[in-house]
Design an enzyme around this catalytic site. Structure first.
Site, PDB file in Angstrom:
ATOM      1  N   LYS A 246       2.375   1.744   1.560  1.00  0.00           N
ATOM      2  CA  LYS A 246       1.260   2.023   1.520  1.00  0.00           C
ATOM      3  C   LYS A 246       0.212   0.320   0.686  1.00  0.00           C
ATOM      4  CE  LYS A 246       0.060   1.067  -2.565  1.00  0.00           C
ATOM      5  NZ  LYS A 246      -0.753   0.422  -2.996  1.00  0.00           N
TER       6      LYS A 246
ATOM      7  N   SER B  40      14.407 -10.620   5.724  1.00  0.00           N
ATOM      8  CA  SER B  40      12.699 -11.250   4.228  1.00  0.00           C
ATOM      9  C   SER B  40      13.743 -12.506   4.162  1.00  0.00           C
ATOM     10  CB  SER B  40      13.475 -11.208   3.266  1.00  0.00           C
ATOM     11  OG  SER B  40      12.132 -11.345   2.237  1.00  0.00           O
ATOM     12  N   ARG B  41      12.230 -13.502   4.197  1.00  0.00           N
ATOM     13  CA  ARG B  41      11.656 -14.814   4.300  1.00  0.00           C
ATOM     14  C   ARG B  41      12.711 -15.153   2.874  1.00  0.00           C
ATOM     15  NH1 ARG B  41       5.598 -16.097   3.828  1.00  0.00           N
ATOM     16  NH2 ARG B  41       5.955 -15.003   2.603  1.00  0.00           N
TER      17      ARG B  41
ATOM     18  N   ASP C  93      -5.984  -2.232  -3.593  1.00  0.00           N
ATOM     19  CA  ASP C  93      -4.588  -2.097  -3.241  1.00  0.00           C
ATOM     20  C   ASP C  93      -3.874  -1.115  -4.262  1.00  0.00           C
ATOM     21  OD1 ASP C  93      -2.047  -3.194  -2.045  1.00  0.00           O
ATOM     22  OD2 ASP C  93      -1.686  -3.044  -4.084  1.00  0.00           O
TER      23      ASP C  93
ATOM     24  N   ILE D 233       7.870  -4.927  -4.826  1.00  0.00           N
ATOM     25  CA  ILE D 233       8.222  -3.503  -4.762  1.00  0.00           C
ATOM     26  C   ILE D 233       9.296  -2.662  -4.089  1.00  0.00           C
ATOM     27  CG2 ILE D 233       6.711  -3.613  -2.012  1.00  0.00           C
ATOM     28  CD1 ILE D 233       5.824  -0.697  -5.026  1.00  0.00           C
TER      29      ILE D 233
END
Length: 303
Positions: free
Chosen positions: A89, A35-36, A167, A13
């Protein structure tokens, strides 16, 4: 001068929507990521959020794109550090989390934006305006898509907190709770759970006032993202996730920014005015379905 922003969670996303929206904006500059594994070319990247906060006291805004379950801790830490926060969201794994974050934002004097990207679709506000003085006789949501296309190999969507078919389904709920001129009250729901998964893959919902909905993550081919409303003034239809609006079969002209550019434009307004925008009504509908719904087992699911 553009405002610096940090993106947390460089997954699908973020890459598909957030990065392009920020890059194309006159309001923002992407100054760091956390971020990983994911990174953005030319942007300082971190795997440790604390280190990013320490290195960049000049970044006032954090946009959280990671899944809901770990998101609360990041949001709380960001606001404690005096940063404004934008939430992908749904805004939290639970309603109580969102209420807590709202209180934290007030306590720390920062802005909190619980985004609902489908509400920013160009046809949603015209539909809301048209429906404002109408009597709704019947309404129906059809929200069906292919989970393998939109969440390829993302097992987290079927884990607790991932919400399963809700979702994407919460996008429809974000639209209908925005456009209806009254509040919704769920009466019943049927939820289909794959035998090997913890969240539903399909759902049927029935609300008071003759409102119903069907949600399914098993539809192959084109998506069905539609809401129809029979009123005393005619038939209203929102199609393609709120991108198109029809009255009695005639498409109405709509115009405006795409969803994510519109969200970031609104976030800038909130930051500049030091205000917040939090609406949990779509999340309440999901919670009500999981509380009230009858659970039915269906075939095991594998990506």
């Amino acid at each position: 001068m553009k405002t610096k922003i940090c993106l947390i969670g460089i997954g699908k996303i973020a890459v598909d929507q957030h990065v392009p929206a920020i890059s194309g904006s006159d309001d923002w500059t992407l100054a760091a990521t956390v971020s990983r594994v994911g990174t953005v070319d030319g942007v300082p990247s971190y795997t440790d959020f604390d280190q990013m906060l320490a290195d960049h006291p000049d970044i006032p805004v954090i946009s959280l794109c990671l899944p809901t379950v770990p998101r609360f801790e990041y949001a709380a830490k960001a606001m404690a550090a005096g940063r404004h926060v934008m939430l992908e969201k749904p805004p939290g794994a639970t309603i109580s989390e969102v209420h807590m974050l709202q209180a934290m934002a007030k306590d720390h004097g920062v802005s909190l934006f619980a985004t609902w990207h489908s509400r920013a679709a160009v046809a949603v506000q015209p539909a809301k305006t048209w429906l404002a003085d109408k009597s709704i006789k019947k309404a129906h949501i059809t929200w069906k898509e292919d989970v393998r296309k939109w969440h390829p190999n993302q097992d987290w969507v079927f884990e607790p907190g991932g919400m399963g078919v809700f979702d994407p389904g919460i996008n429809a709920l974000s639209i209908i709770t925005e456009i209806l001129p009254f509040e919704m009250r769920l009466q019943s729901a049927i939820l289909e759970f794959p035998t090997n998964r913890d969240t539903p893959i399909a759902a049927k919902m029935q609300w008071a006032d003759n409102i119903s909905g069907e949600f399914d993550w098993r539809q192959e081919g084109s998506e069905s993202w539609d809401i129809t409303l029979e009123t005393d003034g005619g038939l209203a239809e929102l199609k393609e996730g709120g991108a198109r609006f029809f009255i009695d079969g005639v498409e109405q002209p709509v115009d405006g920014l795409d969803e994510y550019p519109a969200l970031y434009k609104h976030m800038k307004t909130l930051v500049d005015s030091n205000t917040s925008d939090i609406d949990v009504r779509p999340l309440i509908q999901v919670a009500d379905a999981l509380t009230l719904g009858k659970r039915i087992s269906t075939d095991a699911f594998a990506f």
